[in-house]
Design a protein around this motif. Structure first.
Motif, PDB file in Angstrom:
ATOM      1  N   LEU A  85      19.194  -8.433  22.070  1.00  0.00           N
ATOM      2  CA  LEU A  85      18.517  -8.367  23.365  1.00  0.00           C
ATOM      3  C   LEU A  85      18.821  -7.019  24.014  1.00  0.00           C
ATOM      4  CD1 LEU A  85      16.779 -10.285  25.189  1.00  0.00           C
ATOM      5  CD2 LEU A  85      18.879 -10.763  26.444  1.00  0.00           C
ATOM      6  N   HIS A  86      17.791  -6.303  24.344  1.00  0.00           N
ATOM      7  CA  HIS A  86      17.936  -4.918  24.803  1.00  0.00           C
ATOM      8  C   HIS A  86      18.822  -4.811  26.041  1.00  0.00           C
ATOM      9  CE1 HIS A  86      16.954  -0.761  25.677  1.00  0.00           C
ATOM     10  NE2 HIS A  86      16.638  -1.109  26.915  1.00  0.00           N
ATOM     11  N   GLY A  87      19.795  -3.916  25.971  1.00  0.00           N
ATOM     12  CA  GLY A  87      20.609  -3.579  27.132  1.00  0.00           C
ATOM     13  C   GLY A  87      21.640  -4.609  27.512  1.00  0.00           C
ATOM     14  N   VAL A  88      21.914  -5.576  26.637  1.00  0.00           N
ATOM     15  CA  VAL A  88      22.866  -6.643  26.963  1.00  0.00           C
ATOM     16  C   VAL A  88      23.985  -6.670  25.918  1.00  0.00           C
ATOM     17  CG1 VAL A  88      23.205  -9.121  27.302  1.00  0.00           C
ATOM     18  CG2 VAL A  88      21.092  -8.039  28.097  1.00  0.00           C
ATOM     19  N   GLU A  89      25.221  -6.652  26.401  1.00  0.00           N
ATOM     20  CA  GLU A  89      26.395  -6.825  25.539  1.00  0.00           C
ATOM     21  C   GLU A  89      26.780  -8.308  25.556  1.00  0.00           C
ATOM     22  OE1 GLU A  89      31.207  -5.828  25.603  1.00  0.00           O
ATOM     23  OE2 GLU A  89      29.967  -5.652  27.412  1.00  0.00           O
ATOM     24  N   PHE A  90      26.910  -8.908  24.386  1.00  0.00           N
ATOM     25  CA  PHE A  90      27.281 -10.317  24.316  1.00  0.00           C
ATOM     26  C   PHE A  90      28.762 -10.461  23.975  1.00  0.00           C
ATOM     27  CE2 PHE A  90      22.686 -10.647  23.472  1.00  0.00           C
ATOM     28  CZ  PHE A  90      22.354 -11.584  24.441  1.00  0.00           C
ATOM     29  N   VAL A  91      29.425 -11.344  24.708  1.00  0.00           N
ATOM     30  CA  VAL A  91      30.794 -11.738  24.403  1.00  0.00           C
ATOM     31  C   VAL A  91      30.747 -13.232  24.112  1.00  0.00           C
ATOM     32  CG1 VAL A  91      33.150 -11.978  25.258  1.00  0.00           C
ATOM     33  CG2 VAL A  91      31.798  -9.949  25.861  1.00  0.00           C
ATOM     34  N   ILE A  92      31.089 -13.613  22.895  1.00  0.00           N
ATOM     35  CA  ILE A  92      30.934 -15.007  22.473  1.00  0.00           C
ATOM     36  C   ILE A  92      32.150 -15.833  22.867  1.00  0.00           C
ATOM     37  CG2 ILE A  92      30.736 -16.528  20.467  1.00  0.00           C
ATOM     38  CD1 ILE A  92      29.091 -14.339  19.120  1.00  0.00           C
ATOM     39  N   PHE A  93      31.862 -16.982  23.470  1.00  0.00           N
ATOM     40  CA  PHE A  93      32.896 -17.969  23.782  1.00  0.00           C
ATOM     41  C   PHE A  93      32.666 -19.173  22.873  1.00  0.00           C
ATOM     42  CE2 PHE A  93      34.125 -21.864  26.097  1.00  0.00           C
ATOM     43  CZ  PHE A  93      35.489 -21.634  26.197  1.00  0.00           C
ATOM     44  N   ASP A  94      33.639 -19.464  22.036  1.00  0.00           N
ATOM     45  CA  ASP A  94      33.531 -20.579  21.091  1.00  0.00           C
ATOM     46  C   ASP A  94      34.173 -21.817  21.710  1.00  0.00           C
ATOM     47  OD1 ASP A  94      33.365 -22.317  18.991  1.00  0.00           O
ATOM     48  OD2 ASP A  94      34.451 -21.053  17.554  1.00  0.00           O
ATOM     49  N   LYS A  95      33.346 -22.689  22.240  1.00  0.00           N
ATOM     50  CA  LYS A  95      33.867 -23.875  22.927  1.00  0.00           C
ATOM     51  C   LYS A  95      34.567 -24.833  21.962  1.00  0.00           C
ATOM     52  CE  LYS A  95      29.467 -26.410  22.653  1.00  0.00           C
ATOM     53  NZ  LYS A  95      28.369 -27.033  23.420  1.00  0.00           N
ATOM     54  N   ARG A  96      34.223 -24.750  20.670  1.00  0.00           N
ATOM     55  CA  ARG A  96      34.832 -25.645  19.688  1.00  0.00           C
ATOM     56  C   ARG A  96      36.250 -25.208  19.319  1.00  0.00           C
ATOM     57  NH1 ARG A  96      29.902 -26.951  15.384  1.00  0.00           N
ATOM     58  NH2 ARG A  96      28.462 -27.878  16.905  1.00  0.00           N
ATOM     59  N   ALA A  97      36.625 -24.020  19.725  1.00  0.00           N
ATOM     60  CA  ALA A  97      37.949 -23.495  19.370  1.00  0.00           C
ATOM     61  C   ALA A  97      39.051 -23.986  20.300  1.00  0.00           C
ATOM     62  CB  ALA A  97      37.914 -21.972  19.365  1.00  0.00           C
ATOM     63  N   GLY A  98      38.682 -24.754  21.327  1.00  0.00           N
ATOM     64  CA  GLY A  98      39.682 -25.280  22.254  1.00  0.00           C
ATOM     65  C   GLY A  98      40.352 -24.174  23.042  1.00  0.00           C
ATOM     66  N   LEU A  99      41.683 -24.285  23.192  1.00  0.00           N
ATOM     67  CA  LEU A  99      42.432 -23.297  23.966  1.00  0.00           C
ATOM     68  C   LEU A  99      42.317 -21.900  23.371  1.00  0.00           C
ATOM     69  CD1 LEU A  99      45.692 -25.280  24.819  1.00  0.00           C
ATOM     70  CD2 LEU A  99      43.842 -24.634  26.388  1.00  0.00           C
ATOM     71  N   LYS A 100      42.188 -21.821  22.057  1.00  0.00           N
ATOM     72  CA  LYS A 100      42.038 -20.517  21.407  1.00  0.00           C
ATOM     73  C   LYS A 100      40.788 -19.798  21.901  1.00  0.00           C
ATOM     74  CE  LYS A 100      41.914 -18.258  16.872  1.00  0.00           C
ATOM     75  NZ  LYS A 100      40.711 -17.449  17.171  1.00  0.00           N
ATOM     76  N   GLY A 101      39.728 -20.561  22.180  1.00  0.00           N
ATOM     77  CA  GLY A 101      38.503 -19.959  22.682  1.00  0.00           C
ATOM     78  C   GLY A 101      38.720 -19.235  23.999  1.00  0.00           C
ATOM     79  N   TYR A 102      39.520 -19.857  24.883  1.00  0.00           N
ATOM     80  CA  TYR A 102      39.829 -19.226  26.172  1.00  0.00           C
ATOM     81  C   TYR A 102      40.721 -18.007  25.985  1.00  0.00           C
ATOM     82  CZ  TYR A 102      37.912 -23.490  28.237  1.00  0.00           C
ATOM     83  OH  TYR A 102      37.087 -24.522  28.593  1.00  0.00           O
ATOM     84  N   ARG A 103      41.689 -18.113  25.092  1.00  0.00           N
ATOM     85  CA  ARG A 103      42.580 -16.979  24.833  1.00  0.00           C
ATOM     86  C   ARG A 103      41.799 -15.793  24.266  1.00  0.00           C
ATOM     87  NH1 ARG A 103      46.328 -21.063  22.979  1.00  0.00           N
ATOM     88  NH2 ARG A 103      45.682 -20.639  20.825  1.00  0.00           N
ATOM     89  N   ASP A 104      40.886 -16.097  23.345  1.00  0.00           N
ATOM     90  CA  ASP A 104      40.077 -15.035  22.754  1.00  0.00           C
ATOM     91  C   ASP A 104      39.197 -14.375  23.801  1.00  0.00           C
ATOM     92  OD1 ASP A 104      41.201 -15.581  20.310  1.00  0.00           O
ATOM     93  OD2 ASP A 104      39.480 -16.713  19.535  1.00  0.00           O
ATOM     94  N   LEU A 105      38.621 -15.186  24.687  1.00  0.00           N
ATOM     95  CA  LEU A 105      37.766 -14.632  25.736  1.00  0.00           C
ATOM     96  C   LEU A 105      38.578 -13.723  26.658  1.00  0.00           C
ATOM     97  CD1 LEU A 105      35.053 -14.474  27.206  1.00  0.00           C
ATOM     98  CD2 LEU A 105      35.687 -16.549  28.466  1.00  0.00           C
TER      99      LEU A 105
END
Length: 362
Positions: A56-76
């Motif tokens: 998508l033009h001009g947009v940086e995506f940062v992926i949040f993996d909700k299935r990763a549990g607490l690790k998902g928040y730490r990664d974010l």
């Protein structure tokens, strides 16, 4: 309104899911881009949804993996470490999204108005969009652009589709359509089985479309439920073989490829599911089938005139009140509500689509 008219240097958007909702959000993002072309936009998004919007033009995506549990928040938190945004658009009321917002540093955090800021979202924001009267989900999202002081014209989309994906769709469809017939796509399955119409209804609809000169294609995801539903539709049809055979692409497309198929199509038939909204983004008319949710809130945004709905009657029966008397967004409950949708009404609506958009097929 914030009172700040000048464009921020950077802006973060938090909307993790689902497919239909991120399609609505794209219209809001691209509205901001047209008016603030210099603003850098970062979007915190779910993994599956990111696969649709990649590029998508001009947009940086940062992926949040909700299935990763607490690790998902730490990664974010790690991915955004040291970054500070001028504005956060917190566009999802789910508690997990609000917790994710704690990983995003921003001067201004904008959420929904008090009435819509469910699951305590208001605790995680310091500004709110204006209250709206019975908005479509997309209009609710546009409220975030409005609170920034931006104009809100009718939505426009420019979805990211590579030439390779469009070529794949054209070749896949043309290989089974030597006569070059117009294409009707049926996306029969929603995320919850109770939102699906019955196989007999879809089968008779497919036969009607074929009789009207269409090539019919069934699309969907790789789940067992979707595969079985597609097989049931085809087996009930007299066009399970031969020149007019229904083409089954269920489980055979990525989201990008599905979007390309929907773009090639002349019309789409679907219940309350992501592909219906994907079709809207590429301006393919949608016949939407609804019973559980209010189509004025969640229906195909550009094509409300083609919705076939049992919602109002279901609400009246269950609550003994009209839709207008109940809180906006009230859902009807029950496993058999979609059975109330008339096959005759669906066929009639298809004819309306043809008359309005394809006079050569009359």
């Amino acid at each position: 309104m914030l009172g700040q008219i000048s464009a921020p240097k950077n802006l973060c958007l938090l909307r993790l899911s689902a497919i239909g909702d991120v399609c609505h959000a794209v219209a809001m993002v691209q509205n901001i881009q047209r008016q603030w072309p210099e603003t850098k936009i970062t979007w915190v998004i779910g993994k599956i949804e990111a696969s649709l919007l990649k590029g998508l033009h001009g947009v940086e995506f940062v992926i949040f993996d909700k299935r990763a549990g607490l690790k998902g928040y730490r990664d974010l938190r790690q991915n955004l470490k040291g970054r500070k945004f001028d504005v956060l658009l917190h566009m999802q009321v789910a508690l997990r999204a609000s917790i994710a917002s704690l990983c995003i540093s921003a001067k201004v955090k904008i959420g929904f108005d008090t009435q819509r800021a469910k699951e305590g979202q208001w605790l995680f924001t310091n500004k709110k969009i204006a209250k709206q009267s019975q908005p479509h989900v997309l209009d609710g999202f546009m409220g975030f652009a409005q609170v920034l002081g931006l104009d809100v014209p009718p939505p426009l989309w420019k979805m990211p589709l590579a030439d390779s994906e469009q070529l794949w769709a054209s070749e896949k469809l043309s290989a089974a359509n030597e006569a070059g017939k117009p294409i009707a796509v049926i996306c029969p399955a929603a995320s919850k089985a109770e939102r699906n119409w019955h196989a007999e209804g879809y089968s008779q609809t497919a036969e009607h479309l074929i009789a009207r000169g269409f090539k019919v294609v069934i699309c969907g995801g790789p789940t067992t439920m979707e595969k079985l539903l597609a097989e049931a539709i085809i087996s009930r049809s007299k066009f399970s073989e031969g020149e007019n055979k229904i083409q089954n692409l269920v489980g055979q497309t990525s989201l990008k490829q599905l979007l390309a198929v929907l773009k090639v199509a002349h019309l789409v038939i679907a219940p309350d599911t992501g592909p219906a909204h994907m079709a809207v983004t590429v301006k393919t008319p949608v016949v939407g089938l609804y019973a559980h949710s209010n189509p004025k809130r969640t229906g195909p945004y550009l094509y409300p005139q083609y919705v076939v709905s049992a919602y109002a009657s279901a609400i009246k029966l269950q609550y003994k009140q009209s839709v207008e008397q109940l809180p906006w967004g009230t859902r009807a409950k029950g496993k058999d509500l979609m059975m109330q949708i008339s096959i005759a009404e669906v066929k009639k609506t298809i004819e309306r689509v043809i008359i309005d958009n394809y006079p050569e097929l009359r």
